[in-house]
Design an enzyme around this catalytic site. Structure first.
Site, PDB file in Angstrom:
ATOM      1  CG  ASP A 190      43.239  44.024  -9.817  1.00  0.00           C
ATOM      2  OD1 ASP A 190      44.103  43.676  -8.983  1.00  0.00           O
ATOM      3  OD2 ASP A 190      42.064  44.267  -9.513  1.00  0.00           O
ATOM      4  CG  HIS A 219      37.429  38.679  -3.207  1.00  0.00           C
ATOM      5  ND1 HIS A 219      36.662  39.644  -2.601  1.00  0.00           N
ATOM      6  CD2 HIS A 219      37.527  39.046  -4.513  1.00  0.00           C
ATOM      7  CE1 HIS A 219      36.312  40.562  -3.491  1.00  0.00           C
ATOM      8  NE2 HIS A 219      36.829  40.218  -4.664  1.00  0.00           N
ATOM      9  CD  GLU A 269      38.734  44.960  -5.535  1.00  0.00           C
ATOM     10  OE1 GLU A 269      39.782  44.856  -6.198  1.00  0.00           O
ATOM     11  OE2 GLU A 269      37.622  44.580  -5.944  1.00  0.00           O
ATOM     12  CD  GLU A 275      43.782  44.239  -5.668  1.00  0.00           C
ATOM     13  OE1 GLU A 275      44.698  43.952  -6.473  1.00  0.00           O
ATOM     14  OE2 GLU A 275      42.643  44.595  -6.016  1.00  0.00           O
ATOM     15  CG  ASP A 309      42.032  48.004  -8.070  1.00  0.00           C
ATOM     16  OD1 ASP A 309      42.234  49.118  -8.575  1.00  0.00           O
ATOM     17  OD2 ASP A 309      41.523  47.058  -8.694  1.00  0.00           O
ATOM     18  NE  ARG A 314      33.469  46.259  -4.543  1.00  0.00           N
ATOM     19  CZ  ARG A 314      34.465  45.468  -4.893  1.00  0.00           C
ATOM     20  NH1 ARG A 314      34.516  44.988  -6.126  1.00  0.00           N
ATOM     21  NH2 ARG A 314      35.417  45.158  -4.034  1.00  0.00           N
ATOM     22  CD  GLN A 353      33.253  45.401 -10.045  1.00  0.00           C
ATOM     23  OE1 GLN A 353      33.475  46.044  -9.019  1.00  0.00           O
ATOM     24  NE2 GLN A 353      33.792  44.228 -10.270  1.00  0.00           N
ATOM     25  CE  LYS A 370      37.245  46.212  -9.662  1.00  0.00           C
ATOM     26  NZ  LYS A 370      37.574  45.718  -8.316  1.00  0.00           N
ATOM     27  CB  THR A 403      45.115  51.584  -8.603  1.00  0.00           C
ATOM     28  OG1 THR A 403      44.010  51.114  -9.377  1.00  0.00           O
ATOM     29  CG2 THR A 403      45.765  50.417  -7.881  1.00  0.00           C
ATOM     30  CD  GLU A 458      35.388  39.566   0.167  1.00  0.00           C
ATOM     31  OE1 GLU A 458      35.553  38.359   0.422  1.00  0.00           O
ATOM     32  OE2 GLU A 458      36.325  40.349  -0.076  1.00  0.00           O
TER      33      GLU A 458
END
Length: 367
Positions: A99, A106, A167, A169, A199, A203, A206, A219, A223, A322
């Site tokens: 990844d 971002h 996420e 992607e 993905d 948070r 993380q 993570k 996925t 975000e």
């Protein structure tokens, strides 16, 4: 949007009581390639054996399929199966998963959130495409429920993630491998096609675990990928975003591998963002070059993803962290509900188009 002969994404399907095999989507049907092309490579339960044949075979097969679908349909029609009759499976067997972190917007947003008194980007960001190795065994096909992960949330704190995120992607699927110690050649000689990726990210887990080595349990729990892989040959290409400073020699673009792909993120059926892939700073050919410059080998079925796709505007951000600025400004949904991060029962769908083509969607529900 079109599922016609200019698109023709590959996937793996099965009928009740039958083994999975490879097909191509055409309209609201799937073309059974084993029967239509009389080629046993498509009887496999994944795209891997076909992808390993290489670029010339990919092109010739695509041409053959297009000819059959634009020729005497009376011959081909009996091999077209309505989608509502089939089950869609994981389209390829994932070998390795990488990844990346290729969106300038971002990375800048995240930097502003967590390092408000410093430069948003770390010094290395504009010099190489940042990435990490993920967990291939937890890559799942669209529609697979996603269980909320548990982990350490801080000093002495353990429990389910309270900041479950997504996420949006784009994933790139490798067909042709390389030998250990040999960097990859031309991008289109190795990469078969693209698929949509979500993905999922925890948070809070993380933020506690990632220093100094980066993402791990936040993570690796899930996925999601689309059941369809769109061949590179179908995609419109554009110049990549300008880069400053100029990258070192092995990262200099040899061709235009920017992609004009528009994504939409839906939360419980409501569009909450429209990220543009065209705004990405690092292009996929640069990702591949960096991933293999040290001699790391490619395997058939390798998946490498772009990282969160975000544009410069608020409505173009590709993650909830975000969109809600780490939960301080929740999204307001049409029914009056708000979301800072995902709640149990929420369904996230990411879909995309490239010009007149649709790349399908990837969807998952928090269990």
């Amino acid at each position: 949007m079109s599922w016609g002969v200019d698109n023709l994404p590959y996937g793996v399907f099965s009928l009740p009581g039958e083994s999975p095999r490879v097909g191509v989507r055409y309209g609201d049907k799937v073309l059974d390639l084993t029967a239509a092309l009389h080629d046993e490579v498509f009887a496999a339960p994944s795209l891997n054996p076909f992808m390993a044949r290489g670029r010339a075979a990919w092109h010739d097969t695509r041409t053959l399929i297009r000819n059959k679908l634009t020729g005497d349909l009376a011959v081909t029609e009996r091999h077209l199966i309505p989608l509502e009759q089939v089950r869609l499976h994981m389209p390829f067997e994932v070998a390795d998963y990488v990844d990346f972190y290729c969106s300038l917007d971002h990375a800048s947003n995240v930097g502003r959130m967590f390092r408000p008194d410093s430069e948003p980007l770390l010094p290395n960001w504009r010099h190489l495409p940042i990435g990490y190795h993920g967990r291939s065994g937890t890559v799942v096909v669209s529609g697979t429920p996603v269980k909320r992960p548990q982990g350490q949330l801080g000093e002495g704190r353990f429990g389910p993630s309270e900041k479950l995120d997504i996420e949006a992607e784009l994933g790139f699927v490798v067909g042709v491998p390389t030998s250990l110690g040999t960097p990859a050649g031309a991008f289109e000689d190795h990469v078969f096609g693209v698929t949509l990726v979500n993905d999922w990210s925890a948070r809070d887990i993380q933020s506690w675990e990632y220093r100094p080595l980066g993402p791990f349990l936040a993570k690796s729990f899930a996925t999601s990928v689309s059941p369809w892989v769109t061949p590179l040959e179908a995609l419109p290409r554009i110049p990549g975003r300008p880069q400053d400073p100029e990258p070192v020699a092995y990262l200099r673009r040899q061709a235009d591998w920017g992609l004009d792909i528009s994504l939409e993120i839906l939360l419980n059926g409501e569009v909450v963002s429209r990220p543009p892939y065209s705004s990405m700073y690092w292009t996929p050919d640069q990702m591949l070059a960096h991933m293999t410059v040290n001699g790391a080998s490619l395997r058939t079925g390798d998946l490498f993803a772009s990282g969160t796709i975000s544009g410069p505007e608020r409505g173009e951000r590709g993650s909830l962290i975000e969109l809600t600025w780490n939960g301080t400004d929740p999204i307001k949904l049409a029914g009056g509900e708000t979301r800072a991060f995902l709640q149990d029962g929420d369904t996230v769908t990411i879909r995309a188009t490239a010009g007149d083509l649709t790349l399908g969607e990837v969807s998952g529900t928090v269990a």
